[in-house]
Design an enzyme around this catalytic site. Structure first.
Site, PDB file in Angstrom:
ATOM      1  N   PRO A  23       0.805  -1.082   0.079  1.00 56.90           N
ATOM      2  CA  PRO A  23       0.005  -0.036  -0.003  1.00 56.90           C
ATOM      3  C   PRO A  23       0.839   1.231   0.074  1.00 56.90           C
ATOM      4  O   PRO A  23       1.758   1.202   0.776  1.00 56.90           O
ATOM      5  CB  PRO A  23      -0.777  -0.098   1.526  1.00 56.90           C
ATOM      6  CG  PRO A  23      -0.248  -1.238   2.039  1.00 56.90           C
ATOM      7  CD  PRO A  23       0.837  -1.990   1.288  1.00 56.90           C
ATOM      8  N   ALA A  25       0.389   5.615  -0.269  1.00 57.34           N
ATOM      9  CA  ALA A  25      -0.406   6.699  -0.187  1.00 57.34           C
ATOM     10  C   ALA A  25       0.059   7.426  -1.725  1.00 57.34           C
ATOM     11  O   ALA A  25       1.406   7.520  -1.705  1.00 57.34           O
ATOM     12  CB  ALA A  25      -0.304   7.551   0.823  1.00 57.34           C
ATOM     13  N   CYS A 108       2.166   3.086   9.968  1.00 54.66           N
ATOM     14  CA  CYS A 108       2.402   4.479   9.457  1.00 54.66           C
ATOM     15  C   CYS A 108       3.330   5.197  10.481  1.00 54.66           C
ATOM     16  O   CYS A 108       2.869   5.456  11.598  1.00 54.66           O
ATOM     17  CB  CYS A 108       1.491   5.154   9.149  1.00 54.66           C
ATOM     18  SG  CYS A 108       1.656   6.846   8.292  1.00 54.66           S
ATOM     19  N   LYS A 147      -1.122  -4.514   9.175  1.00 55.73           N
ATOM     20  CA  LYS A 147       0.624  -4.536   8.625  1.00 55.73           C
ATOM     21  C   LYS A 147       1.153  -3.167   9.675  1.00 55.73           C
ATOM     22  O   LYS A 147       0.748  -2.519   9.952  1.00 55.73           O
ATOM     23  CB  LYS A 147       0.376  -3.602   7.510  1.00 55.73           C
ATOM     24  CG  LYS A 147       1.744  -3.443   6.791  1.00 55.73           C
ATOM     25  CD  LYS A 147       1.569  -2.901   5.505  1.00 55.73           C
ATOM     26  CE  LYS A 147       2.922  -2.362   4.629  1.00 55.73           C
ATOM     27  NZ  LYS A 147       3.346  -1.081   5.185  1.00 55.73           N
ATOM     28  N   ASN A 208       8.036  -7.486   4.181  1.00 55.59           N
ATOM     29  CA  ASN A 208       8.364  -6.332   3.637  1.00 55.59           C
ATOM     30  C   ASN A 208       9.450  -5.470   4.073  1.00 55.59           C
ATOM     31  O   ASN A 208       9.794  -5.478   5.293  1.00 55.59           O
ATOM     32  CB  ASN A 208       7.065  -5.575   3.885  1.00 55.59           C
ATOM     33  CG  ASN A 208       7.333  -4.054   3.243  1.00 55.59           C
ATOM     34  OD1 ASN A 208       6.753  -3.190   3.973  1.00 55.59           O
ATOM     35  ND2 ASN A 208       7.403  -3.925   1.960  1.00 55.59           N
ATOM     36  N   GLY A 209      10.276  -5.018   3.130  1.00 51.59           N
ATOM     37  CA  GLY A 209      11.221  -4.068   3.186  1.00 51.59           C
ATOM     38  C   GLY A 209      12.710  -4.417   2.632  1.00 51.59           C
ATOM     39  O   GLY A 209      13.080  -5.637   2.824  1.00 51.59           O
ATOM     40  N   GLY A 232       7.369  -2.164  -2.168  1.00 51.62           N
ATOM     41  CA  GLY A 232       7.168  -0.931  -2.300  1.00 51.62           C
ATOM     42  C   GLY A 232       7.785   0.048  -3.295  1.00 51.62           C
ATOM     43  O   GLY A 232       7.462  -0.418  -4.427  1.00 51.62           O
ATOM     44  N   ARG A 233       8.640   0.714  -2.647  1.00 53.38           N
ATOM     45  CA  ARG A 233       9.324   1.725  -3.560  1.00 53.38           C
ATOM     46  C   ARG A 233      10.003   1.166  -4.698  1.00 53.38           C
ATOM     47  O   ARG A 233       9.915   1.795  -5.755  1.00 53.38           O
ATOM     48  CB  ARG A 233      10.377   2.428  -2.594  1.00 53.38           C
ATOM     49  CG  ARG A 233       9.890   3.161  -1.604  1.00 53.38           C
ATOM     50  CD  ARG A 233      10.751   3.643  -0.321  1.00 53.38           C
ATOM     51  NE  ARG A 233      11.301   2.302   0.114  1.00 53.38           N
ATOM     52  CZ  ARG A 233      11.983   2.403   1.006  1.00 53.38           C
ATOM     53  NH1 ARG A 233      12.760   3.633   1.210  1.00 53.38           N
ATOM     54  NH2 ARG A 233      12.407   1.270   1.650  1.00 53.38           N
TER      55      ARG A 233
HETATM   56  C1  LIG Z   1       5.069   6.948  -0.821  1.00 52.38           C
HETATM   57  C2  LIG Z   1       4.836   5.813   0.196  1.00 52.38           C
HETATM   58  C3  LIG Z   1       3.527   5.664   0.587  1.00 52.38           C
HETATM   59  C4  LIG Z   1       3.325   4.798   1.532  1.00 52.38           C
HETATM   60  N1  LIG Z   1       2.134   4.533   1.892  1.00 52.38           N
HETATM   61  C5  LIG Z   1       1.681   3.571   2.952  1.00 52.38           C
HETATM   62  C6  LIG Z   1       0.285   3.316   3.208  1.00 52.38           C
HETATM   63  O1  LIG Z   1      -0.620   3.966   2.810  1.00 52.38           O
HETATM   64  N2  LIG Z   1       0.083   2.214   3.901  1.00 52.38           N
HETATM   65  C7  LIG Z   1       0.934   1.436   4.498  1.00 52.38           C
HETATM   66  O2  LIG Z   1       0.899   0.508   5.045  1.00 52.38           O
HETATM   67  N3  LIG Z   1       1.959   1.673   4.267  1.00 52.38           N
HETATM   68  C8  LIG Z   1       2.744   2.476   3.105  1.00 52.38           C
HETATM   69  N4  LIG Z   1       4.010   2.782   2.750  1.00 52.38           N
HETATM   70  C9  LIG Z   1       4.991   1.807   3.346  1.00 52.38           C
HETATM   71  C10 LIG Z   1       4.988   0.803   2.322  1.00 52.38           C
HETATM   72  O3  LIG Z   1       3.843   0.099   2.253  1.00 52.38           O
HETATM   73  C11 LIG Z   1       6.376  -0.155   2.628  1.00 52.38           C
HETATM   74  O4  LIG Z   1       6.017  -0.809   4.001  1.00 52.38           O
HETATM   75  C12 LIG Z   1       7.669   0.238   2.888  1.00 52.38           C
HETATM   76  O5  LIG Z   1       7.805   1.334   1.767  1.00 52.38           O
HETATM   77  C13 LIG Z   1       8.956  -0.432   2.981  1.00 52.38           C
HETATM   78  O6  LIG Z   1       8.692  -1.256   1.874  1.00 52.38           O
HETATM   79  P1  LIG Z   1       9.800  -1.166   0.613  1.00 52.38           P
HETATM   80  O7  LIG Z   1      11.336  -1.090   1.303  1.00 52.38           O
HETATM   81  O8  LIG Z   1       9.579  -2.141  -0.522  1.00 52.38           O
HETATM   82  O9  LIG Z   1       9.632   0.214  -0.111  1.00 52.38           O
HETATM   83  C14 LIG Z   1       4.252   3.847   2.160  1.00 52.38           C
HETATM   84  C15 LIG Z   1       5.439   4.155   1.631  1.00 52.38           C
HETATM   85  C16 LIG Z   1       5.905   5.182   0.678  1.00 52.38           C
HETATM   86  C17 LIG Z   1       7.252   5.159   0.050  1.00 52.38           C
END
Ligand SMILES: Cc1cc2nc3c(=O)[nH]c(=O)nc-3n(C[C@H](O)[C@H](O)[C@H](O)COP(=O)(O)O)c2cc1C
Length: 343
Positions: A23, A25, A108, A147, A208-209, A232-233
């Site tokens: 997810p 935002a 969050c 989460k 995740n991460g 995510g990213r």
């Molecule tokens: C721009 C952005 C928006 C995010 N919005 C949410 C969200 O709405 N809900 C949520 O549970 N995590 C949110 N996250 C966290 C991601 O879901 C994820 O847990 C985090 O980026 C780590 O994963 P990654 O290392 O693969 O990026 C957001 C992350 C980013 C970068």
């Protein structure tokens, strides 16, 4: 593309595939999810929505819980709040809107959310976590999931305690981002913690991460035994990763084909001018790392779809279509053709 084989179940809901778009935002909206689904994303999380926004009159945040007109499987609506009864009331309202699963955000880290006791702030209130999951799992028909992060900070990593409380009170799946609130998005995600969680709960675990490559997906699975991998990213501008294909191997013609499809999804869903405007943040990610700044600036500047398409076509004539990103990165500069300098 990912094979859509059944991989695990969230209570009575079958999940097909093991890669999941995070997810996010401002990013994980209807158009981007449509693209990611095509590459095999097994679960579609909405952007998170505050419960207060769901208790009263319709407002723009409700759109975050839209489902693609052609349907979406498996659809996870994510909400956050700091009051169990309000969370229940909001969840009961949105259950009628068609989610497969309702997910609570306990991760969050944004101060205006976490310091009010929502998001990762919930992890400092075990009783609130217990009451929320107890109420939701009793009163909703769909499975309830959560989460979370490792905890508030380095010295208070209570993910195991909180996850157990969630599961004891009916949570059907736990997703863990291996960082604390104070780490935000810095430092390395702790995959050992994800492995420990997997060993300690009876429900499926999503890790995740820091997953950035196709090899990382399988490394995270092997390291932790997790059931699904949430990305995510690294999936932004790079939905290929959900199909275990590295961006370095993706050719320019593949990028532009997906980019055009994503644009069409965005225009169909948002209409104009929002369709083009909202697509801009994804465009930056699709073209990241390539020496295409002059094109990117021109594309971001236009509000006209026809002009946008012309610029895309001009870009396609400049860049060798068959070259993968790994090779394109070596090209220092793609100039904007003189005829387009005035655009
Ligand atoms: C721009 C952005 C928006 C995010 N919005 C949410 C969200 O709405 N809900 C949520 O549970 N995590 C949110 N996250 C966290 C991601 O879901 C994820 O847990 C985090 O980026 C780590 O994963 P990654 O290392 O693969 O990026 C957001 C992350 C980013 C970068």
């Amino acid at each position: 593309m990912n094979q859509r084989l059944p991989t695990f179940s969230v209570r009575d809901v079958t999940v097909y595939g093991d890669t999941i778009l995070s997810p996010m935002a401002a990013y994980s909206d209807v158009p981007f999810r449509a693209i990611c689904r095509q590459f095999g994303a097994a679960m579609n999380y909405t952007e998170f929505v505050p419960t207060e926004a769901l208790l009263h009159d319709p407002n723009p945040l409700w759109r975050r819980l839209d489902i693609h007109p052609e349907g979406e499987y498996l659809m996870v609506f994510q909400i956050f709040g700091n009051d169990a009864h309000q969370i229940l009331q909001a969840a009961q309202r949105i259950e009628a809107w068609g989610p497969t699963i309702i997910d609570i955000n306990l991760g969050c880290s944004v101060p205006k959310i976490s310091e009010k006791g929502a998001g990762v702030g919930m992890m400092r209130q075990p009783k609130l976590v217990a009451e929320t999951f107890r109420l939701l799992s009793r009163h909703l028909n769909v499975p309830v999931t959560g989460k979370l992060r490792l905890g508030w900070d380095q010295s208070s990593q209570n993910y195991l305690e909180i996850a157990k409380i969630m599961v004891d009170n009916g949570a059907a799946l736990v997703a863990l981002h291996g960082r604390t609130r104070s780490q935000k998005y810095h430092g390395q995600a702790d995959w050992d913690a994800i492995a420990q969680l997997k060993q300690n709960v009876s429900v499926p675990v999503i890790g995740n991460g820091d997953v950035q490559t196709a090899a990382d997906i399988d490394r995270l699975k092997a390291h932790t035994g997790c059931d699904g991998v949430m990305i995510g990213r690294a999936a932004l501008g790079n939905p290929w990763l959900l199909a275990r294909q590295d961006r370095e191997a993706v050719t320019f013609s593949e990028i532009t084909a997906v980019l055009r499809q994503h644009l069409q999804e965005s225009l169909a869903y948002y209409g104009q001018p929002d369709g083009l405007h909202n697509f801009g943040r994804h465009l930056k990610k699709y073209l990241a790392g390539l020496a295409l700044k002059p094109f990117l600036h021109a594309l971001l500047a236009t509000e006209d779809v026809v002009e946008f398409e012309d610029l895309l076509s001009a870009m396609e004539t400049e860049v060798p279509p068959h070259l993968p990103v790994a090779e394109l990165r070596k090209i220092p500069h793609f100039p904007l053709p003189a005829a387009l300098n005035s655009v």
